[in-house]
Design a protein around this motif. Structure first.
Motif, PDB file in Angstrom:
ATOM      1  N   LYS A  39      -8.937   8.576   0.688  1.00  0.00           N
ATOM      2  CA  LYS A  39      -7.991   8.525  -0.432  1.00  0.00           C
ATOM      3  C   LYS A  39      -8.077   7.172  -1.136  1.00  0.00           C
ATOM      4  O   LYS A  39      -7.760   7.058  -2.328  1.00  0.00           O
ATOM      5  CB  LYS A  39      -6.573   8.760   0.075  1.00  0.00           C
ATOM      6  CG  LYS A  39      -5.514   8.761  -1.022  1.00  0.00           C
ATOM      7  CD  LYS A  39      -4.151   9.164  -0.488  1.00  0.00           C
ATOM      8  CE  LYS A  39      -3.109   9.204  -1.603  1.00  0.00           C
ATOM      9  NZ  LYS A  39      -1.791   9.649  -1.101  1.00  0.00           N
TER      10      LYS A  39
ATOM     11  N   ASP B 186      -3.541   9.720   5.635  1.00  0.00           N
ATOM     12  CA  ASP B 186      -4.490   9.334   4.581  1.00  0.00           C
ATOM     13  C   ASP B 186      -5.622   8.502   5.174  1.00  0.00           C
ATOM     14  O   ASP B 186      -5.399   7.601   5.979  1.00  0.00           O
ATOM     15  CB  ASP B 186      -3.791   8.516   3.491  1.00  0.00           C
ATOM     16  CG  ASP B 186      -2.843   9.349   2.658  1.00  0.00           C
ATOM     17  OD1 ASP B 186      -3.053  10.573   2.577  1.00  0.00           O
ATOM     18  OD2 ASP B 186      -1.885   8.785   2.093  1.00  0.00           O
TER      19      ASP B 186
ATOM     20  N   VAL C  21      -8.548   5.761   4.800  1.00  0.00           N
ATOM     21  CA  VAL C  21      -8.825   4.590   3.967  1.00  0.00           C
ATOM     22  C   VAL C  21     -10.060   3.870   4.502  1.00  0.00           C
ATOM     23  O   VAL C  21     -10.081   3.440   5.658  1.00  0.00           O
ATOM     24  CB  VAL C  21      -7.627   3.629   3.951  1.00  0.00           C
ATOM     25  CG1 VAL C  21      -7.945   2.399   3.098  1.00  0.00           C
ATOM     26  CG2 VAL C  21      -6.369   4.337   3.432  1.00  0.00           C
TER      27      VAL C  21
ATOM     28  N   LEU D  41      -2.288  -0.303   7.971  1.00  0.00           N
ATOM     29  CA  LEU D  41      -2.591   1.131   7.853  1.00  0.00           C
ATOM     30  C   LEU D  41      -1.941   1.909   8.979  1.00  0.00           C
ATOM     31  O   LEU D  41      -1.371   2.994   8.761  1.00  0.00           O
ATOM     32  CB  LEU D  41      -4.104   1.350   7.848  1.00  0.00           C
ATOM     33  CG  LEU D  41      -4.863   0.841   6.617  1.00  0.00           C
ATOM     34  CD1 LEU D  41      -6.367   1.016   6.796  1.00  0.00           C
ATOM     35  CD2 LEU D  41      -4.399   1.561   5.355  1.00  0.00           C
TER      36      LEU D  41
ATOM     37  N   TRP E  71       0.815  -1.207   0.000  1.00  0.00           N
ATOM     38  CA  TRP E  71       0.000   0.000   0.000  1.00  0.00           C
ATOM     39  C   TRP E  71       0.854   1.265   0.000  1.00  0.00           C
ATOM     40  O   TRP E  71       0.434   2.300  -0.535  1.00  0.00           O
ATOM     41  CB  TRP E  71      -0.967  -0.019   1.185  1.00  0.00           C
ATOM     42  CG  TRP E  71      -1.960  -1.144   1.080  1.00  0.00           C
ATOM     43  CD1 TRP E  71      -2.249  -1.884  -0.036  1.00  0.00           C
ATOM     44  CD2 TRP E  71      -2.777  -1.666   2.121  1.00  0.00           C
ATOM     45  NE1 TRP E  71      -3.198  -2.834   0.243  1.00  0.00           N
ATOM     46  CE2 TRP E  71      -3.543  -2.726   1.558  1.00  0.00           C
ATOM     47  CE3 TRP E  71      -2.941  -1.349   3.468  1.00  0.00           C
ATOM     48  CZ2 TRP E  71      -4.455  -3.458   2.318  1.00  0.00           C
ATOM     49  CZ3 TRP E  71      -3.855  -2.081   4.229  1.00  0.00           C
ATOM     50  CH2 TRP E  71      -4.606  -3.126   3.652  1.00  0.00           C
TER      51      TRP E  71
ATOM     52  N   ALA F 231      -1.600   5.805   8.445  1.00  0.00           N
ATOM     53  CA  ALA F 231      -2.882   6.120   7.806  1.00  0.00           C
ATOM     54  C   ALA F 231      -4.022   5.944   8.799  1.00  0.00           C
ATOM     55  O   ALA F 231      -3.852   5.387   9.886  1.00  0.00           O
ATOM     56  CB  ALA F 231      -3.088   5.229   6.585  1.00  0.00           C
TER      57      ALA F 231
ATOM     58  N   ILE G 297      -0.063   5.380  -0.108  1.00  0.00           N
ATOM     59  CA  ILE G 297      -0.721   5.563   1.186  1.00  0.00           C
ATOM     60  C   ILE G 297       0.320   5.923   2.238  1.00  0.00           C
ATOM     61  O   ILE G 297       1.346   5.252   2.380  1.00  0.00           O
ATOM     62  CB  ILE G 297      -1.478   4.287   1.610  1.00  0.00           C
ATOM     63  CG1 ILE G 297      -2.507   3.910   0.540  1.00  0.00           C
ATOM     64  CG2 ILE G 297      -2.153   4.494   2.967  1.00  0.00           C
ATOM     65  CD1 ILE G 297      -3.529   4.980   0.248  1.00  0.00           C
TER      66      ILE G 297
END
Length: 474
Positions: free
Chosen positions: A101, A53, A55, A72, A44, A77, A49
Motif C-alpha cells: 500500500k 497494510d 509497507v 508499523l 503514517w 501494519a 496506514i
C-alpha cells in the motif's frame, strides 16, 4: 510477550540507556527511539496506514529502520523487507510477492521509482524529523502478520516468508538464552534479528561502520576503532569478519564473539585466541527459516573434537537449542518449533522443504546433511545436493582447512567426479593432493579465489564456483 511489549518494558526500565548507536557514533536512547516510533506511527496513521497494510521498507540499517518497524507494528501494519544482498533485484522480488500500500524510502533510495516503475503512484511515507510520546503498544493476536522477508536465493529462487507477531516473539525467546548475561552488555551487531532481540531486553546495539552488503571489504582497523570508541563487549558478526579481525588483538572490552551465517572454522578461532586468550567464541547454526538451531562454544573444542573434524567427520555445530526439535531423516537435518517457518507465502514453495509427520507437526527440511554424535551434538556434513561420489562437502572442506597453506576449500564436481578446489599457497599443491587422496578425492585444483555467497560472504557459492571451474578449463 510481543517484541513491542518487550520494547515498551525496556524503555520503562532503561529510558536513558543508548538503544542504538549508528555506524557514525550517533546515540539514540530507548526513550528517544520509542518516541520516534510513536511520532512515525501518528504521521503514517494520518496517511491511512492501518492493520494488515503492507509497507515496503527501503531504508539502510540505521536507528530509523527500527523506529519504522516499531511504528508499523504499532499500527498493525506489515513491514516488507527486501533481501539486501539481492540489491535492486531484491526490491523487485519483494514487490512481486507483496501488494504494498505504501513504501518508505530515505536518502538515495528515494529515487527507487525511477528504477522500479512499479512503485510509481504508490504512496511514499516520509521519515521526517519528529518525536511524540506514545501510549503502550496495541496488543495484536499472535497470528497477526508483522514482517515479510525473503530467503537469500543462494540455493534457488528467493522465497517470501511471513512472520507473525507470535513468531517474532518465539524467535526472541529462542535467541534469549544465547544472549543472556548478568552484566550490562554493549553489542556490535551485524544481524538485524539480534538488534530486535536487544531492543526487547534493554541491551545497547552498535550498528556496523562497514557496508553490510560487502563485509569482505570491511576495514578491520576501522572496526577495532569502532569497538574501542563505544566500549563494545560482544561482537555478533559473520565468519568473514571474525576472520578479518583475527590477525591482531581486539580491544580489551570484548569478552565474546558470536558468529554464524556460514561455517565457523577452528583455525579462525585459534587465531582469535592467540591474540585474545580469554575470548569466548560462540558459533550459531541456523537458517532464514529457523534461527537459531544449534550453538557451540568453539573456543572450548576438545583435542578429540578437533581430531574428528580434521579427520573428515564434518563440522561440529553443537547441541540444538532448547526451543527447537531436530531429527535426521535420510541424512538430512529437519527442524520444528515455534520459531521455525511452517509455510512460505507462496504455498507452491512448500513442497520441497516442508513435511508433516503423523502427529501433524510440520518439519522444515534444511537441505543440510547432518548427524548426531554419541552425546547428542549436531554435526554438519554440507548441503545434501552437494554430495559427490558419496563424499560430503563439509567433511572434506573442513578437514582441508587444517592443511598447510589452505585459505579456503570447496568440494565440487568435475567431469562427474569429486574435485577439491583450494585457494591458498600453491607451493603446497603436492601436499594437498596427497591429503585429499587419503580422504577419497583424487583431483585437486588450485584457484586464485573461491566465490562466496552474497549475503554474508562466508559460505561457498557453489553455482558460481562451477562457472569459475568451467572458465578455468579445469
Amino acid at each position: 510477550m510481543t517484541i513491542l511489549a518487550a520494547f515498551d518494558a525496556a524503555v520503562a526500565a532503561h529510558p536513558d540507556r543508548p538503544a542504538i548507536i549508528n555506524g557514525k557514533g550517533r546515540k539514540v536512547s530507548f526513550a528517544s527511539l520509542h518516541d520516534r516510533a510513536g511520532f512515525l506511527a501518528g504521521e503514517w496513521a494520518k496517511r491511512g496506514i492501518g492493520p494488515g497494510d503492507r509497507v515496503l521498507i527501503a531504508v539502510s540499517v540505521t536507528p530509523d529502520l527500527y523506529a519504522a518497524l516499531a511504528a508499523l507494528w504499532r499500527l498493525g501494519a506489515v513491514a516488507v523487507l527486501p533481501e539486501p544482498a539481492m540489491g535492486l533485484k531484491g526490491v523487485k522480488t519483494a514487490l512481486a510477492a507483496a501488494e504494498v500500500k505504501a513504501w518508505i524510502g530515505a536518502g538515495v533510495l528515494r529515487v527507487l521509482p525511477l528504477l522500479v516503475p512499479r512503485l510509481l503512484g504508490v504512496t511514499r511515507l516520509s521519515l521526517g524529523a519528529g518525536a511524540a510520546s506514545a501510549p503502550p503498544s496495541a496488543s495484536w493476536p499472535d497470528d497477526h502478520p508483522a514482517l515479510m522477508s525473503f530467503t537469500s536465493g543462494s540455493t534457488g529462487r528467493a522465497k517470501a516468508i511471513m512472520r507473525s507477531h507470535g513468531f517474532l516473539a518465539a524467535q526472541n525467546r529462542a535467541v534469549g538464552p544465547l544472549l543472556a548475561s548478568d552484566r550490562a552488555e554493549i553489542d556490535l551487531v551485524a544481524f538485524p534479528v539480534f538488534v530486535l532481540a536487544n531492543l526487547g531486553s534493554g541491551v545497547t546495539s552498535v550498528l556496523p561502520n562497514w557496508p553490510l552488503r560487502r563485509p569482505d571489504r570491511a576495514d578491520p582497523q576501522a572496526i577495532r576503532a569502532h569497538i574501542a570508541k563505544h566500549g563494545v563487549t560482544r561482537l555478533l558478526l559473520p565468519p568473514v569478519l571474525a576472520e578479518a579481525l583475527a590477525d591482531a588483538p581486539l580491544p580489551a572490552s570484548v569478552t565474546t564473539v558470536f558468529t554464524g551465517g556460514g561455517p565457523v572454522f577452528a583455525d579462525v578461532v585459534d587465531r582469535l585466541a592467540a591474540h585474545n586468550p580469554a575470548l569466548r567464541v560462540m558459533a550459531v547454526y541456523g537458517s532464514t527459516e529457523a534461527e537459531p538451531i544449534a550453538e557451540l562454544e568453539v573456543s572450548a573444542l576438545t583435542r578429540a573434537d578437533r581430531a574428528r573434524i580434521n579427520g573428515g567427520e564434518g563440522l561440529l555445530a553443537g547441541p540444538p537449542v532448547s526451543a527447537v526439535r531436530v531429527r535426521i531423516v535420510d541424512d538430512e537435518i529437519l527442524v520444528a518449533g515455534d520459531h521455525v517457518v511452517e509455510t512460505y507465502v507462496d504455498p507452491a514453495d512448500n513442497a520441497a522443504t516442508k513435511t508433516r509427520d503423523e502427529s501433524g507437526t510440520i518439519w522444515h527440511r534444511t537441505g543440510d546433511g547432518g548427524r548426531f554424535d554419541e552425546v547428542g551434538r549436531l554435526w554438519l556434513l554440507g548441503r545434501t545436493q552437494g554430495r559427490i561420489e558419496g563424499l560430503w562437502p563439509f567433511a572434506i572442506e573442513v578437514a582441508a582447512r587444517s592443511w598447510p597453506g589452505v585459505k579456503r576449500a570447496a568440494l565440487c564436481p568435475l567431469d562427474g567426479k569429486a574435485c577439491l578446489a583450494i585457494e591458498g599457497d600453491t607451493a603446497r599443491l603436492a601436499h594437498w593432493q596427497a591429503a585429499a587422496a587419503a580422504l577419497g578425492v583424487t583431483t585437486v585444483v588450485a584457484l586464485k579465489s573461491i566465490p562466496l555467497d552474497r549475503r554474508h560472504r562466508s559460505k561457498v557459492d557453489y553455482a558460481r564456483l562451477a562457472e569459475v571451474m568451467r572458465a578455468s578449463g579445469a
